[in-house]
Motif scaffolding. Structure first.
Motif, PDB file in Angstrom:
ATOM      1  N   HIS A   1       5.643  -0.334  -2.004  1.00  0.00           N
ATOM      2  CA  HIS A   1       4.558   0.461  -3.762  1.00  0.00           C
ATOM      3  C   HIS A   1       5.022   0.669  -3.908  1.00  0.00           C
ATOM      4  O   HIS A   1       4.245   0.523  -5.276  1.00  0.00           O
ATOM      5  CB  HIS A   1       3.515   1.610  -1.995  1.00  0.00           C
ATOM      6  CG  HIS A   1       2.499   2.256  -3.212  1.00  0.00           C
ATOM      7  ND1 HIS A   1       1.893   1.442  -3.047  1.00  0.00           N
ATOM      8  CD2 HIS A   1       2.967   3.517  -3.622  1.00  0.00           C
ATOM      9  CE1 HIS A   1       0.620   2.146  -4.107  1.00  0.00           C
ATOM     10  NE2 HIS A   1       0.872   3.178  -4.469  1.00  0.00           N
TER      11      HIS A   1
ATOM     12  N   SER B   1      -7.702   4.271  11.643  1.00  0.00           N
ATOM     13  CA  SER B   1      -6.548   4.104   9.901  1.00  0.00           C
ATOM     14  C   SER B   1      -5.288   4.735  10.527  1.00  0.00           C
ATOM     15  O   SER B   1      -5.325   5.782  10.671  1.00  0.00           O
ATOM     16  CB  SER B   1      -7.740   4.854   9.058  1.00  0.00           C
ATOM     17  OG  SER B   1      -8.864   4.046   9.045  1.00  0.00           O
TER      18      SER B   1
ATOM     19  N   TYR C   1      -1.527  -5.749  -5.617  1.00  0.00           N
ATOM     20  CA  TYR C   1      -2.435  -3.903  -4.787  1.00  0.00           C
ATOM     21  C   TYR C   1      -2.288  -3.657  -6.130  1.00  0.00           C
ATOM     22  O   TYR C   1      -1.899  -3.809  -7.582  1.00  0.00           O
ATOM     23  CB  TYR C   1      -1.941  -3.794  -3.561  1.00  0.00           C
ATOM     24  CG  TYR C   1      -1.852  -4.922  -2.677  1.00  0.00           C
ATOM     25  CD1 TYR C   1      -3.742  -4.682  -2.269  1.00  0.00           C
ATOM     26  CD2 TYR C   1      -1.003  -4.978  -1.971  1.00  0.00           C
ATOM     27  CE1 TYR C   1      -3.898  -5.050  -0.964  1.00  0.00           C
ATOM     28  CE2 TYR C   1      -1.247  -5.628  -1.193  1.00  0.00           C
ATOM     29  CZ  TYR C   1      -2.673  -5.738  -0.184  1.00  0.00           C
ATOM     30  OH  TYR C   1      -2.987  -6.704   0.805  1.00  0.00           O
TER      31      TYR C   1
ATOM     32  N   GLU D   1       2.367   2.597   3.417  1.00  0.00           N
ATOM     33  CA  GLU D   1       3.012   1.364   4.269  1.00  0.00           C
ATOM     34  C   GLU D   1       4.599   1.874   4.215  1.00  0.00           C
ATOM     35  O   GLU D   1       5.268   0.744   3.285  1.00  0.00           O
ATOM     36  CB  GLU D   1       2.130   0.339   3.657  1.00  0.00           C
ATOM     37  CG  GLU D   1       3.092  -1.268   4.691  1.00  0.00           C
ATOM     38  CD  GLU D   1       1.895  -2.208   4.203  1.00  0.00           C
ATOM     39  OE1 GLU D   1       2.007  -3.555   4.721  1.00  0.00           O
ATOM     40  OE2 GLU D   1       1.613  -2.046   3.347  1.00  0.00           O
TER      41      GLU D   1
ATOM     42  N   ARG E   1     -10.602   6.427   1.404  1.00  0.00           N
ATOM     43  CA  ARG E   1      -9.642   6.127   2.439  1.00  0.00           C
ATOM     44  C   ARG E   1     -10.430   6.807   4.193  1.00  0.00           C
ATOM     45  O   ARG E   1     -10.995   8.157   3.880  1.00  0.00           O
ATOM     46  CB  ARG E   1      -8.518   6.574   2.701  1.00  0.00           C
ATOM     47  CG  ARG E   1      -7.203   6.204   3.378  1.00  0.00           C
ATOM     48  CD  ARG E   1      -5.912   6.412   3.193  1.00  0.00           C
ATOM     49  NE  ARG E   1      -5.339   6.000   4.124  1.00  0.00           N
ATOM     50  CZ  ARG E   1      -5.082   7.522   5.396  1.00  0.00           C
ATOM     51  NH1 ARG E   1      -5.723   8.311   5.332  1.00  0.00           N
ATOM     52  NH2 ARG E   1      -4.444   6.782   6.301  1.00  0.00           N
TER      53      ARG E   1
ATOM     54  N   TRP F   1     -10.239   1.735   3.835  1.00  0.00           N
ATOM     55  CA  TRP F   1     -11.392   2.137   2.918  1.00  0.00           C
ATOM     56  C   TRP F   1     -12.430   2.044   3.484  1.00  0.00           C
ATOM     57  O   TRP F   1     -13.247   1.001   3.931  1.00  0.00           O
ATOM     58  CB  TRP F   1     -10.948   1.462   1.402  1.00  0.00           C
ATOM     59  CG  TRP F   1     -10.251   1.604   0.722  1.00  0.00           C
ATOM     60  CD1 TRP F   1      -8.752   0.223   0.945  1.00  0.00           C
ATOM     61  CD2 TRP F   1      -9.137   2.841  -0.227  1.00  0.00           C
ATOM     62  NE1 TRP F   1      -7.448   0.914   0.578  1.00  0.00           N
ATOM     63  CE2 TRP F   1      -7.766   2.110  -0.315  1.00  0.00           C
ATOM     64  CE3 TRP F   1      -9.496   3.398  -0.259  1.00  0.00           C
ATOM     65  CZ2 TRP F   1      -6.683   3.079  -1.079  1.00  0.00           C
ATOM     66  CZ3 TRP F   1      -9.059   4.210  -1.529  1.00  0.00           C
ATOM     67  CH2 TRP F   1      -7.713   3.847  -1.473  1.00  0.00           C
TER      68      TRP F   1
ATOM     69  N   HIS G   1       0.922  -1.539  -0.024  1.00  0.00           N
ATOM     70  CA  HIS G   1      -0.313   0.147   0.139  1.00  0.00           C
ATOM     71  C   HIS G   1       0.683   1.389  -0.193  1.00  0.00           C
ATOM     72  O   HIS G   1       2.206   1.344   0.699  1.00  0.00           O
ATOM     73  CB  HIS G   1      -1.144   0.170   1.649  1.00  0.00           C
ATOM     74  CG  HIS G   1      -2.008  -1.078   1.169  1.00  0.00           C
ATOM     75  ND1 HIS G   1      -2.761  -1.007   0.556  1.00  0.00           N
ATOM     76  CD2 HIS G   1      -1.923  -1.988   1.866  1.00  0.00           C
ATOM     77  CE1 HIS G   1      -3.553  -2.678   0.852  1.00  0.00           C
ATOM     78  NE2 HIS G   1      -2.593  -2.940   1.738  1.00  0.00           N
TER      79      HIS G   1
ATOM     80  N   GLU H   1      -2.316   2.855   7.832  1.00  0.00           N
ATOM     81  CA  GLU H   1      -1.195   2.973   6.906  1.00  0.00           C
ATOM     82  C   GLU H   1      -2.408   2.160   5.611  1.00  0.00           C
ATOM     83  O   GLU H   1      -2.438   2.810   4.262  1.00  0.00           O
ATOM     84  CB  GLU H   1      -0.018   1.541   6.671  1.00  0.00           C
ATOM     85  CG  GLU H   1       0.750   2.097   7.285  1.00  0.00           C
ATOM     86  CD  GLU H   1       0.282   1.446   9.224  1.00  0.00           C
ATOM     87  OE1 GLU H   1      -0.523   0.947   9.610  1.00  0.00           O
ATOM     88  OE2 GLU H   1       1.558   1.341   9.466  1.00  0.00           O
ATOM     89  N   TYR H   2      -3.717   2.298   5.361  1.00  0.00           N
ATOM     90  CA  TYR H   2      -4.668   1.736   4.605  1.00  0.00           C
ATOM     91  C   TYR H   2      -5.999   1.670   5.395  1.00  0.00           C
ATOM     92  O   TYR H   2      -5.613   1.542   6.744  1.00  0.00           O
ATOM     93  CB  TYR H   2      -3.867   1.138   3.915  1.00  0.00           C
ATOM     94  CG  TYR H   2      -4.257  -0.808   4.785  1.00  0.00           C
ATOM     95  CD1 TYR H   2      -4.763  -1.354   5.230  1.00  0.00           C
ATOM     96  CD2 TYR H   2      -2.715  -1.021   5.028  1.00  0.00           C
ATOM     97  CE1 TYR H   2      -4.660  -2.608   5.812  1.00  0.00           C
ATOM     98  CE2 TYR H   2      -2.367  -2.326   5.524  1.00  0.00           C
ATOM     99  CZ  TYR H   2      -3.567  -2.839   6.384  1.00  0.00           C
ATOM    100  OH  TYR H   2      -3.290  -4.537   6.289  1.00  0.00           O
TER     101      TYR H   2
ATOM    102  N   GLU I   1      -2.651   4.040  -5.683  1.00  0.00           N
ATOM    103  CA  GLU I   1      -3.223   4.695  -4.835  1.00  0.00           C
ATOM    104  C   GLU I   1      -3.504   6.630  -5.335  1.00  0.00           C
ATOM    105  O   GLU I   1      -2.675   6.589  -5.644  1.00  0.00           O
ATOM    106  CB  GLU I   1      -3.636   4.599  -3.377  1.00  0.00           C
ATOM    107  CG  GLU I   1      -3.422   3.438  -2.773  1.00  0.00           C
ATOM    108  CD  GLU I   1      -2.892   2.481  -1.928  1.00  0.00           C
ATOM    109  OE1 GLU I   1      -3.254   3.656  -0.617  1.00  0.00           O
ATOM    110  OE2 GLU I   1      -2.556   2.132  -0.917  1.00  0.00           O
TER     111      GLU I   1
END
Length: 761
Positions: free
Chosen positions: A122, A176, A271, A106, A170, A181, A103, A178-179, A274
């Protein structure tokens, strides 16, 4: 922000005919942005001028521009459409995505871990990334048409993808990090209801997110914003300008009884990037603000590469920022990008990829294509992680740099009788002559500034194992970011900055170089290389393949071109070249579609108790003051701050972008101390192209290659002689001498502010 009348004319942002006005406008805009005095009116902060100087009309140039061919015709079609508006106002945006391992927020350790344990994953490229793993998301935004509907569709670039996910909005609540949704759903085929998504370009046959009746019907962030930001919007209706972070994740069909991809045996789950979608506008580069690094569009002034700029990175991978595609890349174009990247990383000796060489499929077609003599076996070996040549010291070989050679009194067109156009320092035959070139030693000197600071200067002395050529020039490989954007600038825009006769009397005499296309014989404006000797990225790529790796291509079809480019043997070429027309197109596409990291001039919104990575430790006021001082020292007379690309490049991603490369792409006299002995086209030995400054602050991460900074791994100027930016500035002579003097006369704190500004680029 108001712009002065003198700055607001048609030349602003596209290049002006008078450098004095260009520098004054940059200074005026920066001063306005900083509120004039900045920093409470300290004594070291220059006062805002009452009014910018008025440009003095200049007579026509004594030497008119020679006839030339535009690189791209005015009716050049785009390779791929990336956005359009339907008749009723619905906005359709097409964005390409590539696979990533983890992510975007992350890192190598949890947010609250005080120990930096290395980079995240990422921005990395997983194995098999170039095969059947890129895709696109098509957004149909009906809000501009007055309806509360946004749909998302998935399109594969090759093969079938199954059980894919769509995530949006997000979370910004305290749980919340690092990630996380708010909207999590899948894609279904509109005809059979399955999760199998293919490569159809017909939107009616693409998999659609959710239930097919608009995946987004209201503003999902409404509740979180009410609780954690204090948003006062009255309801959750979608509005123009609303921000939606979104991504997709994909699965490839699995081989029976395995978790490997059926199509090639590689991994099957990924993944993806983003991205930030703005309702009614499209996808834009972003950065993280409080709370929780909340996704926020970056201000226009930070977008060094326009909408092709790369968003801020929060996975602690500053060493990988030069390897990212333009943020606005299209769906088919992202596949072109990864295929070109594969070739850039491929060894022409054994066909192996530089990353995971024992796992990534071998590019067997390119094995054993390395020339009899060469410098390196792959493009990446000279451009470290798309950056510059590795730093060298006394005794080190220069085979990751380029040593151009020429016969005595040549203009760069007559090859050296021993080496040809360049020294190819390594031979596949162990009995071949030794042509190694090394740094024998450094000549050192000192430059004392008015306040007593001393800058040590080093000038390399070279040792040739073979004969010393009559004329030569040592060049380090430059970073390769943003090259497509530079190629997309119209010739007229660049030529408008030229003033070879110094008609405006500012002491700066930028002039263009010209390049003859080896394939067509057409004369093009020079843009690339330290002396702007190459007119296109295709020509630049073909030249590097031949000179650095001994690899033939449609640009130079025969190895004889290295020694005799004007010979009949070179012109005739071979029936088949190592690099095909398709290969050179892929390599060029990759270079054209590389993005530019956005300027790191803004502090990010790391939550209390989390650790801010070094690359995001930003002093906003000092950066702004340094930018102001940089302009007032008239450094922007050559390092032009803002230019607009034209509307003729084949890639829509590069068209009509306001970019901030800090270059004019012109030649300037840099003084005798910077001169070597080799001319190149119109560029005499003392003339050098203005080097773009974007990416300057990332080099200490990119060159080290680990995620940690190491300033000692970076070298500056054409031959890599300078170890610091201060040392590079001290070498500026000739037309740059006055700006250097202004810089050196500043108080130490102001000089440091300029360096801090340059570090933000």
């Amino acid at each position: 922000m108001a712009m002065t009348a003198a700055c607001a004319g048609p030349g602003w942002g596209r290049g002006m005919r008078t450098r004095t006005l260009a520098a004054a406008c940059v200074a005026a805009v920066v001063l306005a942005a900083c509120g004039g005095g900045g920093g409470g009116g300290s004594a070291s902060t220059p006062a805002q001028p009452a009014a910018p100087p008025v440009a003095t009309p200049v007579p026509p140039a004594a030497n008119p521009t020679p006839a030339y061919a535009s690189l791209f015709a005015s009716d050049t079609p785009v390779r791929e459409q990336i956005q359009y508006t339907e008749a009723d106002g619905t906005l359709v945006t097409l964005l390409g995505f590539r696979p990533v391992p983890r992510h975007s927020r992350e890192g190598g350790e949890p947010w609250t871990d005080p120990v930096d344990r290395g980079p995240g994953n990422h921005f990395a490229f997983p194995t098999h990334y170039f095969q059947n793993r890129t895709f696109g998301i098509v957004i149909r935004d009906e809000v501009p048409a007055g309806r509360q509907r946004i749909n998302a569709y998935l399109r594969s670039n090759a093969g079938v993808m199954v059980d894919n996910a769509f995530n949006a909005f997000r979370r910004i609540d305290p749980t919340s990090a690092e990630y996380g949704w708010q909207l999590n759903t899948g894609f279904k085929h509109p005809t059979d209801g399955s999760t199998r998504c293919g490569a159809s370009t017909d939107i009616a046959q693409m998999c659609v997110a959710g239930d097919g009746n608009a995946v987004i019907r209201d503003y999902w962030r409404y509740g979180d914003e009410q609780l954690y930001i204090g948003n006062t919007r009255p309801d959750n209706r979608l509005r123009m300008g609303d921000k939606i972070e979104m991504t997709g994740s994909i699965f490839l069909e699995a081989a029976p009884g395995t978790n490997n991809a059926l199509i090639d045996g590689g991994p099957r789950r990924y993944y993806s990037m983003e991205q930030m979608y703005v309702v009614g506008k499209g996808f834009v580069p972003w950065y993280g603000t409080a709370p929780k690094l909340d996704t926020t569009p970056l201000p226009e002034e930070t977008l060094l590469g326009g909408q092709a700029s790369v968003s801020y990175n929060y996975s602690e991978e500053p060493h990988r920022v030069f390897q990212q595609a333009a943020t606005n890349i299209g769906i088919s174009n992202v596949q072109r990008f990864v295929e070109g990247r594969r070739l850039f990383h491929t060894s022409f000796l054994d066909g192996r990829h530089s990353e995971s060489p024992n796992v990534n499929p071998v590019f067997t077609r390119h094995a054993n294509q390395l020339g009899a003599r060469f410098n390196q076996e792959r493009c990446l070996a000279c451009h470290s992680l798309n950056g510059r040549s590795p730093a060298v010291e006394a005794g080190d070989p220069l085979n990751a740099m380029n040593v151009l050679t020429a016969a005595a009194n040549a203009t760069g067109a007559a090859p050296d009788p021993v080496y040809g156009l360049a020294v190819q320092q390594v031979a596949r035959d162990g009995n071949a002559p030794n042509h190694a070139v090394r740094i024998q030693s450094f000549e050192t000197s000192q430059r004392r500034l008015p306040d007593g600071e001393v800058v040590e200067l080093r000038k390399p002395v070279y040792a040739f194992s073979g004969p010393v050529p009559a004329a030569y020039s040592v060049r380090q490989a430059p970073q390769v970011i943003g090259l497509g954007l530079l190629e997309a600038i119209d010739e007229e825009t660049i030529l408008a900055l030229s003033d070879p006769d110094d008609r405006n009397g500012d002491g700066v005499r930028g002039k263009p170089n010209w390049s003859i296309d080896p394939e067509t014989g057409a004369r093009h404006l020079g843009r690339f290389g330290w002396k702007a000797g190459k007119g296109s990225l295709r020509q630049q790529s073909g030249t590097a393949l031949l000179l650095d790796m001994g690899v033939t291509s449609p640009v130079y079809k025969n190895a004889a071109c290295q020694r005799a480019p004007a010979s009949a043997e070179c012109k005739a070429g071979n029936a088949s070249t190592a690099i095909t027309t398709e290969d050179i197109a892929q390599l060029t596409d990759y270079l054209q579609l590389l993005g530019v990291p956005a300027q790191r001039s803004l502090r990010s919104g790391y939550t209390d108790g989390t650790i801010t990575p070094p690359e995001h430790e930003v002093d906003e006021q000092t950066v702004a003051r340094g930018q102001q001082l940089f302009a007032q020292a008239q450094c922007t007379a050559c390092h032009v701050a803002q230019i607009k690309t034209g509307a003729r490049h084949p890639f829509a991603e590069l068209r009509n972008q306001t970019i901030r490369p800090y270059t004019d792409l012109l030649l300037h006299d840099m003084g005798s101390e910077m001169a070597d002995t080799l001319a190149e086209g119109e560029a005499a030995a003392n003339l050098w192209r203005t080097q773009p400054l974007w990416g300057l602050g990332s080099l200490k991460y990119v060159q080290k290659g680990t995620g940690f900074a190491d300033a000692s791994s970076v070298r500056y100027l054409h031959d890599g002689r300078a170890r610091t930016v201060s040392e590079a500035i001290a070498w500026h002579g000739g037309e740059a001498a006055n700006s250097r003097t202004r810089y050196e006369a500043l108080p130490r704190a102001d000089r440091q502010a300029i360096l801090t500004f340059l570090e933000s680029l």
